[in-house]
Write an enzyme that holds these catalytic residues in place. Structure first.
Site, PDB file in Angstrom:
ATOM      1  N   ASP A  30      16.714 -31.336  -5.006  1.00  0.00           N
ATOM      2  CA  ASP A  30      17.205 -32.689  -5.168  1.00  0.00           C
ATOM      3  C   ASP A  30      17.653 -32.843  -6.626  1.00  0.00           C
ATOM      4  O   ASP A  30      16.851 -32.657  -7.547  1.00  0.00           O
ATOM      5  CB  ASP A  30      16.070 -33.673  -4.819  1.00  0.00           C
ATOM      6  CG  ASP A  30      16.548 -35.113  -4.859  1.00  0.00           C
ATOM      7  OD1 ASP A  30      17.752 -35.331  -5.090  1.00  0.00           O
ATOM      8  OD2 ASP A  30      15.710 -36.008  -4.654  1.00  0.00           O
ATOM      9  N   GLU A  82      20.655 -15.184 -29.649  1.00  0.00           N
ATOM     10  CA  GLU A  82      19.825 -14.439 -28.701  1.00  0.00           C
ATOM     11  C   GLU A  82      20.710 -13.593 -27.808  1.00  0.00           C
ATOM     12  O   GLU A  82      20.237 -12.886 -26.942  1.00  0.00           O
ATOM     13  CB  GLU A  82      19.020 -15.405 -27.817  1.00  0.00           C
ATOM     14  CG  GLU A  82      17.935 -16.123 -28.548  1.00  0.00           C
ATOM     15  CD  GLU A  82      17.205 -17.098 -27.634  1.00  0.00           C
ATOM     16  OE1 GLU A  82      16.962 -16.763 -26.464  1.00  0.00           O
ATOM     17  OE2 GLU A  82      16.894 -18.196 -28.103  1.00  0.00           O
ATOM     18  N   CYS A 123      15.924 -19.809 -30.912  1.00  0.00           N
ATOM     19  CA  CYS A 123      17.005 -20.770 -31.163  1.00  0.00           C
ATOM     20  C   CYS A 123      17.138 -21.207 -32.614  1.00  0.00           C
ATOM     21  O   CYS A 123      17.948 -22.068 -32.924  1.00  0.00           O
ATOM     22  CB  CYS A 123      16.838 -22.005 -30.288  1.00  0.00           C
ATOM     23  SG  CYS A 123      16.801 -21.615 -28.542  1.00  0.00           S
ATOM     24  N   ARG A 209       5.336 -25.493 -18.817  1.00  0.00           N
ATOM     25  CA  ARG A 209       4.908 -26.714 -19.505  1.00  0.00           C
ATOM     26  C   ARG A 209       4.361 -26.451 -20.908  1.00  0.00           C
ATOM     27  O   ARG A 209       4.330 -27.329 -21.752  1.00  0.00           O
ATOM     28  CB  ARG A 209       3.852 -27.444 -18.671  1.00  0.00           C
ATOM     29  CG  ARG A 209       4.472 -28.108 -17.478  1.00  0.00           C
ATOM     30  CD  ARG A 209       3.493 -28.892 -16.642  1.00  0.00           C
ATOM     31  NE  ARG A 209       4.108 -29.218 -15.374  1.00  0.00           N
ATOM     32  CZ  ARG A 209       5.049 -30.144 -15.232  1.00  0.00           C
ATOM     33  NH1 ARG A 209       5.446 -30.840 -16.259  1.00  0.00           N
ATOM     34  NH2 ARG A 209       5.585 -30.376 -14.063  1.00  0.00           N
ATOM     35  N   THR A 211       5.765 -25.029 -23.172  1.00  0.00           N
ATOM     36  CA  THR A 211       6.835 -25.118 -24.166  1.00  0.00           C
ATOM     37  C   THR A 211       6.872 -26.461 -24.885  1.00  0.00           C
ATOM     38  O   THR A 211       7.540 -26.598 -25.887  1.00  0.00           O
ATOM     39  CB  THR A 211       8.221 -24.874 -23.524  1.00  0.00           C
ATOM     40  OG1 THR A 211       8.391 -25.825 -22.480  1.00  0.00           O
ATOM     41  CG2 THR A 211       8.353 -23.489 -22.981  1.00  0.00           C
ATOM     42  N   HIS A 244      16.565 -29.877 -32.508  1.00  0.00           N
ATOM     43  CA  HIS A 244      16.947 -28.892 -31.498  1.00  0.00           C
ATOM     44  C   HIS A 244      16.855 -29.524 -30.102  1.00  0.00           C
ATOM     45  O   HIS A 244      15.999 -30.367 -29.842  1.00  0.00           O
ATOM     46  CB  HIS A 244      16.044 -27.654 -31.583  1.00  0.00           C
ATOM     47  CG  HIS A 244      16.315 -26.664 -30.496  1.00  0.00           C
ATOM     48  ND1 HIS A 244      17.547 -26.093 -30.330  1.00  0.00           N
ATOM     49  CD2 HIS A 244      15.525 -26.188 -29.493  1.00  0.00           C
ATOM     50  CE1 HIS A 244      17.508 -25.286 -29.283  1.00  0.00           C
ATOM     51  NE2 HIS A 244      16.292 -25.319 -28.760  1.00  0.00           N
ATOM     52  N   ARG A 253      12.005 -37.661 -27.764  1.00  0.00           N
ATOM     53  CA  ARG A 253      10.561 -37.857 -27.876  1.00  0.00           C
ATOM     54  C   ARG A 253      10.056 -37.456 -29.261  1.00  0.00           C
ATOM     55  O   ARG A 253       9.177 -38.115 -29.832  1.00  0.00           O
ATOM     56  CB  ARG A 253       9.829 -37.069 -26.787  1.00  0.00           C
ATOM     57  CG  ARG A 253       8.599 -37.848 -26.314  1.00  0.00           C
ATOM     58  CD  ARG A 253       7.933 -37.193 -25.145  1.00  0.00           C
ATOM     59  NE  ARG A 253       6.619 -36.710 -25.513  1.00  0.00           N
ATOM     60  CZ  ARG A 253       6.024 -35.671 -24.954  1.00  0.00           C
ATOM     61  NH1 ARG A 253       6.643 -35.000 -23.999  1.00  0.00           N
ATOM     62  NH2 ARG A 253       4.833 -35.307 -25.337  1.00  0.00           N
ATOM     63  N   ASN A 276      22.013 -26.661 -23.341  1.00  0.00           N
ATOM     64  CA  ASN A 276      21.298 -26.125 -24.496  1.00  0.00           C
ATOM     65  C   ASN A 276      21.998 -24.856 -24.957  1.00  0.00           C
ATOM     66  O   ASN A 276      21.981 -23.850 -24.250  1.00  0.00           O
ATOM     67  CB  ASN A 276      19.848 -25.816 -24.113  1.00  0.00           C
ATOM     68  CG  ASN A 276      19.069 -25.178 -25.250  1.00  0.00           C
ATOM     69  OD1 ASN A 276      19.504 -25.197 -26.395  1.00  0.00           O
ATOM     70  ND2 ASN A 276      17.912 -24.632 -24.925  1.00  0.00           N
ATOM     71  N   SER A 306      11.646 -20.629 -30.384  1.00  0.00           N
ATOM     72  CA  SER A 306      10.408 -20.271 -29.699  1.00  0.00           C
ATOM     73  C   SER A 306       9.731 -19.110 -30.402  1.00  0.00           C
ATOM     74  O   SER A 306      10.369 -18.259 -30.990  1.00  0.00           O
ATOM     75  CB  SER A 306      10.701 -19.912 -28.246  1.00  0.00           C
ATOM     76  OG  SER A 306      11.080 -21.061 -27.556  1.00  0.00           O
TER      77      SER A 306
END
Ligand code: ZN
Lengths: 356, 133
Positions: A30, A82, A123, A209, A211, A244, A253, A276, A306
């Site tokens: 969905d 990368e 990144c 999660r 991350t 980023h 956030r 991204n 990361s």
């Protein structure tokens, strides 16, 4: 002491787009919760004749045009990615040659020193390149240096990353008499494995999660706070903010956690329309901000890679930017020039890359 | 098929569109030659071309040589400075070109840096293609 910072900038986004809805359709998902969860509508995909090297050259050409300098004066090139096309064989040598850094025009075999490197730090490799070039410039080792962040990011088919992994590049020339003075930079890093790709593997793994909190938010907020403390600046001192963008929700956030008004992120938040772009992400955001920034505005940029780490920068826009803004293609021009493809064409474009 | 060293020697022409200008008659020469094709002078100096031009004629290649991906568009391009060269057009949709009986004739183009082909050793060959203005 002469001011140092960005003297020229340029971005590049390939023209192919795939809608997130189209990817969701293929996997029987969905689309609505995915769209709402990521805040990304579509992502940019490199054509079959494009890669990190070609996008770097295009972004670099615009940066040179805006800097108004002879490219032989550029003596450093660091490309963060990368997706360097080769495992062994550098991107930077090809880009340096194509942009005309290596041999002075008219002197075919006149060699000169060029500090070059292909960087990797997920990144944030492009922003690390900016720090290196800036240090070279400040120490008077070179007159100009170019830092590029570029990626043709790929997610495993059906994986959550496939919805956002996009393609794009941004290039910055660091030197004296800047359009955006680099007032200071701060980095924060810890051993936090939230995302990794093993040697020889095509697609990355990630901690799902994991991350979020211990990785992205911790590093972005700590680097930003560290920068503000170092420069004795507060949130009200910044007019525009770029973080980023693994998606459109995380940077908003992070802004909320730090106390920045969401409106300050607007110009740099290109992720909903291009996805991204990994090493390109925070740098294309910065390029987009510079496209319309006004003298006297202060800009905050915090990258994230990361593994994990963040580089934070403060830029003060100078009067010189007004002339440079009249030249070259803007980020928004690339964003608006698009052709939608279906999943089949997307796989074909990617499949061509796979065959290599 | 050109070898790796031959490609390397041609980097200047392939990457940057640097040709020659005849110091005797002023003719702009691209790709490079040792003598001026107009007056046979050997007094030539390096000359950077703008990379802009106009399409004189174009065709769709459907059967590609090894290392290339069909279909693609090849065109005769009249450069701003005079020389006529063969180049690949990228960033256009083949379907759109097919629909137009005029093809891309008279369209203004400028250079872009792209992957040209993959040689038999797996080495990417980069160079210039053309984009519609
Ligand atoms: Zn002549």
């Amino acid at each position: 002491m002469d001011k140092t910072g960005i003297v020229g900038w340029g971005s590049y986004v390939p023209r192919f787009r795939i809608k997130i809805e189209e990817i969701a359709r293929i996997w029987g998902r969905d689309a609505l919760p995915i769209l709402e969860g990521l805040g990304v509508d579509e992502k940019a995909i490199a054509g079959s004749d494009e890669d990190t090297i070609t996008m770097s050259v295009e972004a670099g050409r615009t940066a040179i045009l805006r800097a108004g300098i002879n490219p032989v004066k550029i003596s450093a090139l660091f490309i963060g990615s990368e997706s360097h096309p080769y495992a062994v064989n550098p991107s930077s040598t090809v880009v340096s040659e194509a942009l005309g850094f290596s041999s002075a025009f008219g002197n075919t075999f006149k060699e000169k020193t060029i500090f070059m490197g292909d960087l990797e730090f997920a990144c944030k490799a492009g922003s690390a390149g900016m720090q290196i070039c800036h240090a070279f410039v400040k120490s008077n080792e070179i007159e100009y240096g170019m830092a590029i962040g570029a990626d043709t990011a790929q997610g495993k088919p059906g994986d959550a990353l496939e919805y956002t992994a996009g393609s794009g590049a941004a290039a910055f020339i660091l030197g004296k008499d800047p359009v955006a003075e680099l007032e200071g930079t701060y980095s924060f890093g810890t051993d936090t494995s939230d995302f990794w790709r093993n040697e020889g593997k095509k697609y990355p793994n990630h901690g799902a999660r994991f991350t979020g909190e211990p990785a992205y938010f911790k590093h972005v907020t700590n680097a930003t706070k560290g920068l503000m403390e170092k420069l004795s600046l507060g949130i009200d001192d910044f007019d525009k903010v770029v973080f980023h963008t693994p998606n459109a929700k995380f940077p908003l956030r992070a802004a909320k956690i730090l106390g920045f008004d969401a409106s300050k992120l607007k110009e740099g938040l290109v992720v909903p329309k291009i996805g991204n772009t990994y090493s390109g992400a925070s740098l294309i955001g910065l390029a987009s901000v510079l496209d319309s920034a006004k003298p006297g505005e202060r800009i905050l940029v915090t990258s994230y890679g990361s593994g994990s780490g963040s580089d934070s920068f403060s830029f003060m826009i100078t009067n010189k930017i007004l002339q440079a803004q009249k030249l070259g293609k803007k980020t928004i021009d690339y964003i608006n020039n698009k052709k939608y493809v279906d999943y089949g064409t997307y796989v074909k474009l990617r499949g061509k890359l796979l065959r290599e | 098929m050109l070898s790796v060293p031959v490609f390397w020697r041609m980097n200047k022409e392939k990457y940057k569109m640097i040709g020659k200008k005849c110091l005797d008659c002023g003719l702009v020469i691209f790709p490079n030659r040792k003598n001026c094709p107009s007056c046979d002078s050997q007094k030539l100096e390096e000359f950077g071309l703008s990379g802009k031009g106009k399409i004189y004629s174009d065709t769709i290649i459907r059967v590609a040589p090894d290392g290339f991906e069909a279909p693609y568009i090849t065109a005769l391009i009249k450069l701003e400075e005079g020389p006529m060269i063969v180049g690949e057009i990228t960033g256009v949709d083949i379907e759109d070109v097919e629909k137009n009986p005029q093809g891309l004739v008279d369209k203004e183009v400028s250079i872009t840096f792209r992957k040209i082909m993959l040689n038999e050793n797996g080495l990417r060959v980069y160079g210039l293609k053309f984009l519609l203005e």
